[in-house]
Design a protein around this motif. Structure first.
Motif, PDB file in Angstrom:
ATOM      1  N   UNK A 214      -2.508 -11.729 -13.897  1.00 20.11           N
ATOM      2  CA  UNK A 214      -1.700 -12.366 -12.851  1.00 20.11           C
ATOM      3  C   UNK A 214      -0.371 -12.860 -13.407  1.00 20.11           C
ATOM      4  N   UNK A 215       0.682 -12.663 -12.629  1.00 20.33           N
ATOM      5  CA  UNK A 215       2.007 -13.133 -13.014  1.00 20.33           C
ATOM      6  C   UNK A 215       2.395 -14.275 -12.090  1.00 20.33           C
ATOM      7  N   UNK A 216       2.794 -15.397 -12.673  1.00 27.62           N
ATOM      8  CA  UNK A 216       3.204 -16.572 -11.900  1.00 27.62           C
ATOM      9  C   UNK A 216       4.678 -16.845 -12.183  1.00 27.62           C
ATOM     10  N   UNK A 217       5.481 -16.796 -11.140  1.00 23.94           N
ATOM     11  CA  UNK A 217       6.927 -16.959 -11.301  1.00 23.94           C
ATOM     12  C   UNK A 217       7.329 -18.274 -11.908  1.00 23.94           C
ATOM     13  N   UNK A 218       6.556 -19.339 -11.633  1.00 28.66           N
ATOM     14  CA  UNK A 218       6.948 -20.648 -12.155  1.00 28.66           C
ATOM     15  C   UNK A 218       6.726 -20.769 -13.657  1.00 28.66           C
ATOM     16  N   UNK A 219       6.032 -19.804 -14.251  1.00 33.31           N
ATOM     17  CA  UNK A 219       5.869 -19.789 -15.706  1.00 33.31           C
ATOM     18  C   UNK A 219       6.989 -19.022 -16.398  1.00 33.31           C
ATOM     19  N   UNK A 220       7.828 -18.354 -15.626  1.00 30.39           N
ATOM     20  CA  UNK A 220       8.846 -17.471 -16.187  1.00 30.39           C
ATOM     21  C   UNK A 220      10.201 -18.165 -16.247  1.00 30.39           C
ATOM     22  N   UNK A 221      11.110 -17.548 -17.004  1.00 36.06           N
ATOM     23  CA  UNK A 221      12.495 -18.012 -17.081  1.00 36.06           C
ATOM     24  C   UNK A 221      13.383 -16.946 -16.465  1.00 36.06           C
ATOM     25  N   UNK A 222      14.409 -17.396 -15.764  1.00 32.76           N
ATOM     26  CA  UNK A 222      15.271 -16.495 -15.008  1.00 32.76           C
ATOM     27  C   UNK A 222      16.387 -15.936 -15.889  1.00 32.76           C
ATOM     28  N   UNK A 223      16.481 -14.616 -15.923  1.00 32.05           N
ATOM     29  CA  UNK A 223      17.542 -13.926 -16.655  1.00 32.05           C
ATOM     30  C   UNK A 223      18.725 -13.693 -15.718  1.00 32.05           C
ATOM     31  N   UNK A 224      19.816 -14.421 -15.942  1.00 29.91           N
ATOM     32  CA  UNK A 224      21.038 -14.320 -15.133  1.00 29.91           C
ATOM     33  C   UNK A 224      20.781 -14.539 -13.649  1.00 29.91           C
ATOM     34  N   UNK A 225      19.680 -15.228 -13.328  1.00 32.92           N
ATOM     35  CA  UNK A 225      19.359 -15.462 -11.925  1.00 32.92           C
ATOM     36  C   UNK A 225      18.944 -14.223 -11.182  1.00 32.92           C
ATOM     37  N   UNK A 226      18.512 -13.157 -11.918  1.00 33.78           N
ATOM     38  CA  UNK A 226      18.204 -11.877 -11.270  1.00 33.78           C
ATOM     39  C   UNK A 226      16.838 -11.317 -11.667  1.00 33.78           C
ATOM     40  N   UNK A 227      16.459 -11.451 -12.928  1.00 33.24           N
ATOM     41  CA  UNK A 227      15.164 -10.975 -13.392  1.00 33.24           C
ATOM     42  C   UNK A 227      14.359 -12.162 -13.912  1.00 33.24           C
ATOM     43  N   UNK A 228      13.042 -11.990 -13.994  1.00 39.61           N
ATOM     44  CA  UNK A 228      12.173 -13.012 -14.546  1.00 39.61           C
ATOM     45  C   UNK A 228      11.574 -12.515 -15.848  1.00 39.61           C
ATOM     46  N   UNK A 229      11.525 -13.372 -16.829  1.00 44.53           N
ATOM     47  CA  UNK A 229      11.001 -12.980 -18.132  1.00 44.53           C
ATOM     48  C   UNK A 229       9.565 -12.484 -17.994  1.00 44.53           C
ATOM     49  N   UNK A 230       9.288 -11.378 -18.672  1.00 41.69           N
ATOM     50  CA  UNK A 230       7.943 -10.819 -18.669  1.00 41.69           C
ATOM     51  C   UNK A 230       7.599  -9.996 -17.454  1.00 41.69           C
ATOM     52  N   UNK A 231       8.541  -9.817 -16.533  1.00 47.12           N
ATOM     53  CA  UNK A 231       8.271  -9.045 -15.314  1.00 47.12           C
ATOM     54  C   UNK A 231       9.090  -7.757 -15.361  1.00 47.12           C
ATOM     55  N   UNK A 232       8.471  -6.633 -15.674  1.00 49.77           N
ATOM     56  CA  UNK A 232       9.224  -5.391 -15.892  1.00 49.77           C
ATOM     57  C   UNK A 232       9.679  -4.724 -14.603  1.00 49.77           C
TER      58      UNK A 232
END
Length: 504
Positions: free
Chosen positions: A378-396
């Protein structure tokens, strides 16, 4: 176009992608302002790629099709809320909802984008498989699950729930003899003519509803717990009208757009660097608009700095005019409970009401609330960091559109769409299948948004984080983003690329 992103279904299955479902190079989720703009950029920049737009509702337009309350309009000027590639030709800078909906639809029809929209497809789950470098997307349609597969997932579903608004509960609601409604779910044909209306709230929706309903209601009261900054702007810009007389439509639009962008950025900078000066100016403008009959210190003097929350825009001062004319008023207090005749306030005052409109805000839902897994986890967005406000870390192979809070949403949406095209073209040239933003463990997390607005604070545990340094920061600055997004290198060392088979 190289066929790296055009592997056929048999090859995908052989590589381990779950079988079944139509295949597309790109799936865009959401047929609103962002989704139609994303499709336009994709068609223009990657003409060989296949795509579809999945729209949960039965019509395109997103926000501008959903909201049907009286007076619904943009809270940003249309020269920047409109697309950079398609001039806004209506003379009104602040436009009504139906006009914006038509603008979006006409953009789609003229570009042939409408043929790619699959209505009634609500995306409920998305499963990434590194072995096949592919997303298996599950959409609900007609009571059944429809599988679709894509190399790249482009989330243009906005930031709030279409199915649920923020709805506080109050004591005594069941005793109220009138009707309680929410702007997000406005009842068709609601008759408020000659009725007493209380609008609970002080944000963009409330300041829109009050003057619109005051035209027919017996009286409208805006009940707020605390004041917001309210600024009057002309509904039509004189300089834009003059430019349209002198120049071709596209050139006039471009010049108007850039003037508005620069002016807005300068005003925002002044508000943030000299908040006391900005606050005094805004309140003085409201005082002049309202005249001596209104207690501006109580009702229009917030206890926070300008742009700690979004500033409310009222075209041609329509809210102030309604108050001056006595058709509307403002009460700053808290609700103690509902009573049969209206609302009992904590001060002991009773506001009589036949209709109470709860303009109490939105409920944030990141990426449409889609359940996401990455290689079975499972991927949880609140655990991720935003790359340039466009991608989320760990989400390919996934990009999300998230606009500005201090400017028009579409400015960032356009930048994001152009960057996606650059990214896809880069991947095709390099013959790679997977891209993922890898978070540097040394980057310290910070809140995704710096706003103190209620809807942001309520969602702080659901939103991703931004970081303490680039490229993990979420800038609220269009010119800075132009440099980092439009001109920055794709292969910057933070984005990692690989071939199908394993996460890079």
């Amino acid at each position: 176009m190289p066929d790296t992103l055009h592997a056929d279904q048999d090859a995908s299955r052989a590589a381990g992608t779950p079988p079944g479902g139509a295949y597309f190079d790109v799936l865009i989720v959401g047929a609103g302002l962002s989704g139609i703009g994303a499709a336009w950029h994709l068609q223009r920049g990657c003409p060989g790629m296949t795509y579809a737009i999945l729209e949960a509702r039965a019509a395109m337009g997103g926000t501008w099709d959903l909201f049907r309350y009286p007076g619904v309009r943009s809270d940003s000027d249309m020269y920047t809320l409109g697309y950079g590639f398609r001039p806004w030709l209506d003379g009104h800078a602040i436009a009504d909802g139906p006009s914006i909906r038509r603008y979006i639809a006409q953009t789609a029809v003229d570009a042939g984008i409408d043929r790619h929209v699959r209505y009634g497809h609500r995306v409920v789950a998305a499963h990434w498989d590194s072995g096949g470098a592919c997303w298996l997307v599950e959409a609900e349609h007609g009571g059944r699950r429809v599988p679709l597969r894509t190399r790249f997932l482009y989330m243009c579903s906005g930031y709030y729930s279409y199915d649920e608004a923020y709805r506080p509960r109050f004591d005594g609601e069941e005793t109220f003899a009138g009707r309680i409604v929410q702007p997000q779910f406005w009842p068709a044909g609601l008759d408020y003519g000659g009725r007493r209306v209380v609008v609970v709230g002080s944000g963009a929706t409330a300041v829109t509803l009050v003057p619109a309903m005051a035209q027919d209601a017996a009286h409208v009261t805006m009940l707020q717990r605390s004041p917001s900054y309210v600024v009057s702007r002309p509904s039509e810009y004189g300089f834009a009208r003059r430019l349209r007389r002198w120049l071709p439509a596209r050139a006039a639009y471009a010049l108007t757009r850039w003037r508005v962008i620069v002016e807005s950025m300068l005003l925002y900078r002044v508000a943030r660097t000299k908040p006391d000066v900005a606050k005094r100016k805004i309140i003085e403008m409201a005082r002049r608009q309202l005249g001596p009959g209104c207690d501006v210190d109580t009702h229009f003097t917030p206890d926070y700095k300008p742009w700690d929350q979004r500033v409310c825009i009222v075209p041609d001062g329509d809210l102030f005019r309604a108050i001056r004319a006595g058709r509307a008023s403002v009460a700053t207090d808290r609700i103690a409970r509902f009573v049969p005749e209206g609302l009992l306030l904590e001060s002991g005052q009773t506001l009589p009401a036949d209709i109470v409109v709860l303009a109490t805000g939105l409920k944030v839902k990141l990426m449409g609330g889609v359940a996401i897994t990455v290689d079975g986890r499972p991927f949880h967005g609140n655990d991720a960091m935003s790359y340039k406000g466009m991608m989320l870390s760990g989400l390919p192979n996934c990009v999300m559109t998230f606009g500005y809070t201090n400017a028009s949403w579409t400015l960032k949406a356009d930048l994001t769409a152009a960057w996606v095209v650059r990214l896809l073209r880069h991947m095709a040239r390099k013959r790679v299948d997977i891209v993922v933003a890898h978070r540097d463990p040394g980057v310290q997390p910070a809140p995704f948004l710096g706003f103190t607005s209620g809807y942001v604070q309520r969602a702080r545990d659901e939103l991703p984080r931004q970081g303490s340094r680039r490229p993990w920061q979420v800038h609220q600055n269009y010119l800075r983003d132009m440099l980092t997004i439009r001109l920055g290198r794709i292969a910057d060392g933070v984005l990692r690329f690989g071939r199908k088979g394993a996460m890079p």
